[in-house]
Design an enzyme around this catalytic site. Structure first.
Site, PDB file in Angstrom:
ATOM      1  N   HIS A  38       9.136   6.736   7.852  1.00 54.37           N
ATOM      2  CA  HIS A  38       9.710   6.816   6.504  1.00 54.37           C
ATOM      3  C   HIS A  38      11.193   7.117   6.701  1.00 54.37           C
ATOM      4  O   HIS A  38      11.596   7.720   7.707  1.00 54.37           O
ATOM      5  CB  HIS A  38       8.993   7.888   5.682  1.00 54.37           C
ATOM      6  CG  HIS A  38       7.611   7.471   5.253  1.00 54.37           C
ATOM      7  ND1 HIS A  38       7.309   7.149   3.965  1.00 54.37           N
ATOM      8  CD2 HIS A  38       6.472   7.283   5.973  1.00 54.37           C
ATOM      9  CE1 HIS A  38       6.033   6.793   3.887  1.00 54.37           C
ATOM     10  NE2 HIS A  38       5.493   6.865   5.101  1.00 54.37           N
ATOM     11  N   CYS A  85       9.790   9.085  -1.768  1.00 53.89           N
ATOM     12  CA  CYS A  85       9.038  10.130  -1.090  1.00 53.89           C
ATOM     13  C   CYS A  85       8.826  11.248  -2.096  1.00 53.89           C
ATOM     14  O   CYS A  85       9.793  11.805  -2.603  1.00 53.89           O
ATOM     15  CB  CYS A  85       9.786  10.644   0.136  1.00 53.89           C
ATOM     16  SG  CYS A  85       8.982  12.069   0.883  1.00 53.89           S
ATOM     17  N   ARG A 145       0.830  -1.213   0.000  1.00 51.43           N
ATOM     18  CA  ARG A 145       0.000   0.000   0.000  1.00 51.43           C
ATOM     19  C   ARG A 145       0.873   1.276   0.000  1.00 51.43           C
ATOM     20  O   ARG A 145       0.913   2.013  -0.971  1.00 51.43           O
ATOM     21  CB  ARG A 145      -0.937  -0.020   1.225  1.00 51.43           C
ATOM     22  CG  ARG A 145      -2.082   0.985   1.155  1.00 51.43           C
ATOM     23  CD  ARG A 145      -1.705   2.396   1.527  1.00 51.43           C
ATOM     24  NE  ARG A 145      -1.150   2.513   2.875  1.00 51.43           N
ATOM     25  CZ  ARG A 145      -0.590   3.615   3.334  1.00 51.43           C
ATOM     26  NH1 ARG A 145      -0.485   4.702   2.575  1.00 51.43           N
ATOM     27  NH2 ARG A 145      -0.086   3.656   4.559  1.00 51.43           N
ATOM     28  N   HIS A 173       5.227   4.504  12.581  1.00 48.84           N
ATOM     29  CA  HIS A 173       5.279   4.354  11.110  1.00 48.84           C
ATOM     30  C   HIS A 173       6.340   5.324  10.597  1.00 48.84           C
ATOM     31  O   HIS A 173       6.104   6.530  10.501  1.00 48.84           O
ATOM     32  CB  HIS A 173       3.887   4.688  10.580  1.00 48.84           C
ATOM     33  CG  HIS A 173       3.724   4.707   9.100  1.00 48.84           C
ATOM     34  ND1 HIS A 173       3.106   3.688   8.393  1.00 48.84           N
ATOM     35  CD2 HIS A 173       4.060   5.629   8.167  1.00 48.84           C
ATOM     36  CE1 HIS A 173       3.068   3.992   7.109  1.00 48.84           C
ATOM     37  NE2 HIS A 173       3.651   5.170   6.935  1.00 48.84           N
ATOM     38  N   ASN A 185       9.370   4.015   2.923  1.00 44.77           N
ATOM     39  CA  ASN A 185       9.224   3.568   4.313  1.00 44.77           C
ATOM     40  C   ASN A 185      10.517   2.890   4.743  1.00 44.77           C
ATOM     41  O   ASN A 185      11.291   2.409   3.912  1.00 44.77           O
ATOM     42  CB  ASN A 185       8.094   2.536   4.422  1.00 44.77           C
ATOM     43  CG  ASN A 185       6.722   3.116   4.139  1.00 44.77           C
ATOM     44  OD1 ASN A 185       6.301   3.198   3.011  1.00 44.77           O
ATOM     45  ND2 ASN A 185       6.034   3.518   5.180  1.00 44.77           N
TER      46      ASN A 185
END
Ligand code: HMG
Ligand code: MG
Length: 288
Positions: free
Chosen positions: A206, A237, A12, A204, A246
């Site tokens: 990045h 990104c 995703r 989460h 990520n």
């Protein structure tokens, strides 16, 4: 050994940020390979308008094609009631809703103010829970926003409390642009821990500036026991050309195992799964 929970978000968050649109069959093979590698939580796709994220317009097809492994949670990201209906029709085990701690990102990413998005999400969360699926609540820009700059930890704590009040099962704190450092992660948690225990949150990260693993280390010391990552750091990104996406799952798993934590994930197999999906759009092969 203590278990660390990892949600694989490559299908995703990774694929939504790649320029190329990966064919549905390759996405399906990717998800199946991730489950075979030991990933027990996989965010498979999202149900957002295709004009916003054309890369994931085939979410329903992918969810219907994957081989469901018992014990694996297959989830989808949903922005509104229509998205939830699409995800439920495909038999997802869990959904993820998303809000932001910054006005700039909230407007650009979800076409609404922070308040409007909370109002939009309330019935989505209620309906998901009524349908018996688990609800993850992402909060984006917990360190910095690409439009508004640094975000105050108190603002993150306030938005976290609001998401929890809406009834989400778990709060996922997103460093959306990979701006965090161990110190800013700690400052954010110092505020957020007034509303929820760090051990009950998911982080989460990045890896835009290559600091994600050092942030993980600090988060572990604070008590965080759940992280999101993507195979081979898929995703890039949009705000930092050339940067990784990520935090890479195989790097996270290797670092955790080296420090004595347990994940149940085979790092090499995850890296191979990522390389295989990258091969559909990147002649240079995988990054991990
Ligand atoms: P909007 O344009 O204001 O929506 O977007 P709308 O309700 O006005 O609808 C516009 C059109 O889309 C209509 O069609 C609707 O029917 C249709 P039209 O009349 O033009 O033909 N529509 C839909 N179609 C399919 N599925 C749906 C759906 N809903 C409406 N679910 C909206 C508002 C919230 C929907 C939009 O802004 C949106 O989906 N934004 C999400 C963008 C996105 O996916 N961003 C990335 C995910 S978040 C993220 O990556 C951060 C995270 O990783 C954590 C972190 O790193 O911080 C989670
Ligand atoms: Mg993200």
């Amino acid at each position: 050994m203590t278990h660390i929970r990892i949600t694989e978000v490559g299908p995703r968050d990774g694929l939504q940020n790649e320029k190329a649109v990966v064919p549905a069959a390759a996405k399906t093979a990717f998800v199946n390979a991730l489950a075979a590698a030991g990933c027990t939580e996989i965010e498979v796709t999202s149900f957002v308008p295709p004009k916003w994220v054309p890369q994931l317009a085939d979410g329903a097809e992918v969810l219907r094609s994957i081989r469901r492994v018992p014990g694996v949670t297959y989830s989808a990201l949903v922005p509104n009631e229509r998205g939830l209906e699409g995800a439920l029709a495909c038999g997802v085990d869990a959904v993820a809703v998303f809000a932001a701690a910054s006005e700039g990102f909230s407007r650009r990413n979800t076409n609404g103010s922070i308040d409007e998005v909370f109002t939009r999400l309330a019935p989505v969360i209620r309906a998901a829970k009524a349908a018996g699926v688990r609800v993850r609540g992402y909060l984006s820009c917990v360190i910095a926003c690409p439009f508004d700059g640094a975000i105050a930890p108190a603002a993150v704590a306030g938005c976290s409390a609001r998401l929890l009040e809406l009834g989400i099962d778990e709060l996922d704190l997103g460093d959306t642009i990979g701006a965090g450092t161990p110190n800013t992660i700690e400052a954010m948690y110092a505020a957020v821990s007034a509303v929820v225990e760090p051990s009950d949150t998911i982080l989460h990260l990045h890896d835009t500036r290559g600091a994600a693993l050092s942030c993980v280390e600090r988060a572990l010391a604070i008590g965080v026991r759940a992280f999101d990552s993507s195979a081979t750091g898929l995703g890039g990104c949009p705000y930092a050309p050339g940067a990784p996406g990520n935090l890479a799952t195989e790097s996270l798993v290797r670092a955790l195992h080296a420090s004595g934590w347990e994940t149940g994930i085979d790092a090499d197999a995850v890296a191979r799964a990522g390389a295989q999906v990258r091969a559909t759009f990147d002649s240079g092969g995988g990054a991990g």
